[in-house]
Motif scaffolding. Structure first.
Motif: not given
Length: 598
Positions: A222-226, A287-290, A356-361
């Motif tokens: 997540f957040g890295a450039k592929w 990190a931003e985006g999907k 509920q509502g746990v952020h990915y990190e």
């Protein structure tokens, strides 16, 4: 004495004439550093015993020292081994230490039991001498360790292994032996051809300020450039040649390939993360985006379901076995919700709890916290799902100990079969009586407590107001021609027990009715009861296992158990479950692809 053991010289002699010592009671030395140490190993004891025997029988022999060699079986499919100096021991001994962590195949990848070795090599950066090895893997770690022992004992350098003719055949090794591959990698690192961060360096923050490039076949970070490795034929768009770049793949190999290409195209500041995602947890700052779909799928398998309103927020599903948890469990779940989530908790229809509502990190930290309190997350995928149960004998109508039985099902099938992929999800419910509060007949397997009345017609007096008839909640019992008749629609709820004052109904058969092939959701199917009444928990548990194995063997990817029964016919399935032999060993060896999407 030293550390409670006897100090001896290389000939195992003490400071007293003609007094020797060997084995666990004696101190030996480290073969590399010469520093005294205790080595309470059967191998050390026997070797020093032999050298001592030779010495006192006229052939003076010196014990050259131990290397701290050891191997251990940590789990069914996990072995570990080590020899020589650790990184810290080598530094303390004054060496200019270089290390590498690499992940290499233990045999040809196309063999069914092929796995990986996780290897750490330690060497002297000035001379290239091998100083130590640590290895994890499902395969022959002892062979890897023993190759290192010979090299260290002989004072070999990494390059001495380059052309060694080690044994090779696909069932036993890779064409270039994994030990030799590890030496190549560390040689490249020493020469500067391979520039890296070790896992320890990454963990300490050495990669701060580096931009993460995900070099895996599919985007997973997540957040890295592929970066599609196969399409790198020039400069990377939008990335400066002086920019600090951390190259991360699954194990390290693709990162090395990309590093070589980028160097060719003029990039000057790249580092490969040793061990890749297999050995490290990589998180991109800010990190931003999907999230990549593969990562959403991965965390979903851990019981973390995405909140569709947000790209990086999840609900973490906590397994409750059968809906019953302790007050301590409640407190731990509540604390987890406060610390890592929104503070809210919901119950699912399967009697699990969701934070509920746990952020990915925060997912890893949430799961670790729950695990510390003996709580598991999960309940998704093409697997046996958490069992549901009613209150059983704590309810006035309960006929069986549903909590006891469901906990056995949880241990044996949810936990015991947790790594067994099925064609689709497989749900089990245990109901204490025919009231069917947990809807057993809408599950792949539904178990219902039964109390089957056994009529004694000689004691029936055909009362005008029959107390049995009066007590029957579904009116299955009637008095006809002066005798009580129990109809075929009796559901065996047992509510008539003790109601006849003359003893016409004192005998009952306690048991379990089992439904197969129920489901609810987008498609609904009512389970069909097997013809047999089961009279013990062991019979029921055996039937559940047979059903799971049958579904794994004859089900088709994507179909529920109800679909399998419809396709093959109820009579065929019932006969297989009740009468036919099921070869568990063969079925468990099959490769099955799951079709569950939730």
């Amino acid at each position: 004495m030293m550390k409670g053991a006897i100090v001896v010289d290389g000939y195992q002699q003490t400071n007293l004439p003609d007094v020797y010592a060997a084995g666990d009671c004696a101190i030996v030395k480290n073969r590399i550093t010469g520093v005294r140490q205790w080595s309470a190993m059967g191998s050390t004891a026997n070797i020093t015993g032999r050298t001592l025997a030779k010495t006192i029988t006229g052939t003076p022999s010196v014990y050259e020292g131990c290397l701290g060699t050891g191997v251990v079986k940590l789990a069914k499919d996990l072995n570990a081994g080590r020899t020589g100096l650790s990184e810290q021991q080598a530094k303390d001994a004054g060496f200019r230490v270089v290390t590498v962590v690499c992940i290499l195949g233990d045999k040809a990848h196309y063999y069914p039991d092929a796995g990986d070795f996780v290897i750490k090599l330690i060497a002297d950066g000035d001379t290239g001498k091998l100083l130590g090895l640590q290895v994890l893997g499902s395969g022959a770690v002892d062979k890897m360790v023993d190759i290192a022992v010979v090299g260290i004992s002989a004072g070999l350098t990494l390059s001495d292994y380059d052309t060694m003719d080690l044994s090779y055949a696909p069932p036993f090794s890779t064409a270039i032996h994994p030990f030799v591959q590890a030496c190549y990698i560390l040689e490249n690192k020493i020469s500067g051809a391979f520039e890296t961060f070790t896992p320890a360096e990454y963990l300490s923050g050495a990669a701060k300020g580096y931009r993460v490039l995900d070099v895996q076949p599919e985007q997973k970070i997540f957040g890295a450039k592929w970066v599609d490795l196969g399409k790198v034929t020039g400069e990377l768009e939008g990335i400066g040649k002086e920019e600090k770049l951390l190259l991360v793949c699954a194990k390290g190999k693709r990162g090395y390939f990309l590093q070589n290409r980028l160097k060719h195209y003029g990039y000057t500041n790249t580092k490969v993360l040793e061990g890749g995602m297999t050995f490290n947890t990589v998180k991109v700052e800010n990190a931003e985006g999907k999230l990549p779909p593969t990562e959403i799928k991965r965390v979903k398998s851990l019981g973390c379901l995405q909140d569709k309103r947000y790209p990086d927020v999840f609900n973490v599903r906590v397994i409750t076995k059968n809906g019953k948890i302790s007050s301590a469990d409640h407190k731990a779940i509540a604390e987890a919700a406060e610390r890592f989530g929104s503070g809210e908790i919901t119950m699912t229809t399967r009697l699990t709890m969701e934070i509920q509502g746990v952020h990915y990190e925060n997912l890893d930290e949430t799961i670790a916290f729950l695990n510390e309190h003996n709580l598991l997350t999960g309940g998704t995928g093409s697997l046996v799902r958490p069992v549901v149960s009613c209150k059983g004998t704590t309810c006035q109508y309960g006929l069986i100990d549903t909590f006891g039985l469901s906990e056995k099902i949880h241990e044996r099938f949810y936990l015991g079969y947790h790594d067994v992929t099925l064609p689709h999800k497989f749900k089990i419910a245990v109901g204490g009586c025919p009231n069917n509060c947990v809807k057993p007949d809408l599950n792949d397997i539904g178990i219902v407590g039964q109390r089957v009345p056994v009529m004694n017609p000689d004691k029936c007096r055909g009362c005008k107001i029959c107390q049995v008839e009066k007590a029957c909640p579904i009116h299955a019992s009637t008095v006809e021609n002066g005798k009580l008749v129990i109809g075929a629609d009796c559901n065996n709820c047992g509510r008539c027990k003790g109601k006849c004052p003359f003893g016409a109904l004192t005998e009952y058969v306690e048991g379990y009715k089992v439904y197969i092939g129920g489901r609810w959701g987008k498609k609904i199917a009512s389970g069909i009861a097997l013809d047999r009444l089961f009279t013990s928990e062991e019979e029921v548990l055996d039937l559940v296992e047979r059903a799971i194995l049958f579904f794994r063997d004859e089900g088709i990817t994507g179909e529920r158990f109800s679909d399998t029964i419809s396709r093959l016919g109820f009579d065929y399935v019932q006969n297989k479950l009740l009468n036919e032999k099921i070869d568990k060993e063969t079925i468990m060896r099959k490769t099955v692809k799951g079709g569950a999407t939730c």
